[in-house]
Design a protein around this motif. Structure first.
Motif, short mmCIF file in Angstrom:
data_model
loop_
_atom_site.label_atom_id
_atom_site.label_comp_id
_atom_site.label_asym_id
_atom_site.label_seq_id
_atom_site.Cartn_x
_atom_site.Cartn_y
_atom_site.Cartn_z
N MET A 204 0.68 -1.09 0.14
CA MET A 204 -0.07 0.13 0.27
C MET A 204 0.97 1.32 -0.32
N PHE A 210 -2.16 5.78 -5.22
CA PHE A 210 -3.27 5.20 -3.51
C PHE A 210 -2.75 6.59 -2.11
N GLU A 453 -8.11 -1.89 -0.98
CA GLU A 453 -7.41 0.15 -1.47
C GLU A 453 -9.49 0.75 -1.34
N ARG A 457 -10.93 4.15 0.85
CA ARG A 457 -11.02 5.14 -0.36
C ARG A 457 -12.56 5.08 0.17
#
Ligand SMILES: *Cc1c(COP(=O)(O)O)cnc(C)c1O
Length: 461
Positions: A204, A210, A453, A457
């Motif tokens: 990540m 991201f 992810e 979000r």
């Protein structure tokens, strides 16, 4: 006060930047460019102060311009208001010449609260001033995740997501992560083990799109602000036993080397510490390093003191930096060797400096269990397994200074090991006695970066 990287290749940062950044861009860890000094008189003047006042005096020089005096005092006050003991980190006597420093009176019953509660309040003030919002994501085998959730719950400038291995944390640890009801905290049960969670976290941070989109931040144990918070109780406990007029020694149950490194910092600042003793469980890489100078990884063997089941002791790099006269290039070389070959060997000079300051010992599973049982029978004292590792090793030391062993968790956090050793089920303190009645909130996720992810979000939107 400026912060420099242990590998010498990253830009110097302020306290605030180092706190919000965590890992340096050259792969190193941030340390202060110099150790602030406390005189004998200043140390003596800490005697009898409330914990918060001592904490302010000890940490103030490290914080620089990041907070005003008033802001910093308020941050410290808020950080420790939720502790279940008026002394915050009280000292109790175990036996003649041997004391326990109880670091488990915070909201999740482990010493990580001492640092995490402070870091939560520091993040909030700093981010609000900058009008920023961050997403903190962490991976945990139990203690760090619950401490992070407790520290950040309900704060405005932060969303926090903690990934833990589904079915592989204790019931108390899971409930501490899943029962806070605030909308900004999220416990993610990952279909995988702890290594999977850590790998997801790393991926990540390497997904730069991201990372920028959500303002990803980390609060793992290499964050300098966490080490700093832990320096305080070395001073307060030593002064309670007569420092600076007589030296004391410490034994520290050690995993990632964050807690005991804080003892090294206190010593560098002028606190007369006689010996710093590293206590490890059967995962004894640090004990072996002191004996031979060879720092060599072996596989991790799960133990009844799981928060010390570590073979990459991240904060050890900070000590190596000092052992090598703060030569970033030398540290980088050793770390490259550790990465490529799984080991490095300290120079003779570095090893002798290490053993001038530190001793070490290890406790097997059996010895840990027997120590819990002995302390219960002899003193009616119930130790958590991590603390028991420390007590066993402390008792082997031959020095004459008073010994303080750090009690890193409350026994109720590890009921199975305590019950096996004593026959008793350790109760949770009354203030959290209803933990098993509170409703849980869990998001089950696949071991899949894209899926996680997406959840992050959406949840922070
Ligand atoms: C994290 C932890 C440790 C190890 O501390 P380090 O700073 O990683 O050396 C010891 N005991 C308990 C209960 C912990 O949670």
């Amino acid at each position: 006060m400026k912060y420099i990287s242990t590998r010498g290749q990253a830009p110097e940062l302020s306290f605030e930047e180092a706190m919000l950044t965590g890992l340096a861009r050259d792969g190193g860890l941030y340390v202060p460019s110099e150790w602030p000094q406390m005189s004998k008189a200043e140390i003596a003047a800490l005697a009898g102060l409330p914990y918060e006042d001592a904490a302010f005096r000890i940490m103030r020089p490290f914080v620089g311009e990041t907070f005003t005096d008033t802001e910093f005092r308020e941050i410290i006050t808020r950080a420790y208001a939720g502790f279940g003991h008026a002394a915050r980190c009280p000292l109790v006597q175990l036996e003649p010449g041997h004391f326990l420093l109880e670091l488990f009176h915070g909201p999740t019953l482990a010493f990580k609260d001492v640092a995490m509660q402070l870091i939560g309040q520091m993040f909030e003030v700093s981010l609000k001033r900058q009008n920023r919002r961050v997403t903190i994501v962490g991976a945990t085998s139990g203690d760090t995740g619950s401490a992070a959730i407790e520290a950040f719950r309900g704060l405005d400038a932060v969303d926090v997501f903690i990934m833990y291995p589904d079915g592989r944390v204790s019931d108390v640890q899971r409930r501490q992560m899943t029962t806070p009801s605030e909308a900004n905290v999220h416990a993610l049960a990952v279909a995988g083990d702890f290594d999977d969670c850590q790998a997801l976290l790393k991926d990540m941070f390497n997904d730069f799109t991201f990372r920028d989109e959500v303002g990803l931040a980390g609060v793992n144990s290499i964050n300098w602000a966490r080490v700093l918070a832990q320096v305080v109780y070395f001073f307060t406990s030593a002064v309670a036993l007569g420092c600076p007029h007589r030296p004391v020694s410490f034994t520290v149950p050690t995993g990632n080397f964050g807690d005991i490194f804080a003892g090294h910092v206190a010593k560098r600042m002028g606190l007369p510490i006689d010996r710093l003793v590293i206590a490890t469980n059967q995962n004894d890489i640090l004990h072996r390093t002191l004996q031979s100078g060879a720092h060599a990884k072996q596989g991790v063997t799960p133990s009844i003191s799981p928060s010390m089941d570590i073979q990459v002791s991240s904060n050890f790099e900070r000590l190596i930096f000092d052992l090598y006269d703060r030569e970033g290039a030398a540290v980088a070389q050793l770390m490259d060797s550790l990465k490529a070959e799984g080991s490095f060997t300290l120079s003779q000079g570095a090893l002798s400096r290490l053993t001038d300051e530190f001793d070490s010992g290890r406790a097997s599973e059996d010895e840990t269990s027997r120590t819990i049982s002995d302390a219960h029978k002899a003193y009616a004292e119930v130790l958590c397994p991590h603390t028991a590792v420390g007590v066993k090793v402390a008792r082997e030391q031959t020095g004459t200074s008073p010994m303080i062993t750090l009690a890193t968790a409350h026994p109720a956090k590890f009921p199975a090991a305590v019950k096996a050793a004593t026959g008793l089920h350790p109760d949770l303190p009354p203030r959290m006695g209803d933990l098993f009645e509170r409703p849980e909130r869990i998001t089950h996720v696949a071991n899949d970066l894209g899926a996680i992810e997406t959840i992050i979000r959406k949840a922070r939107a």
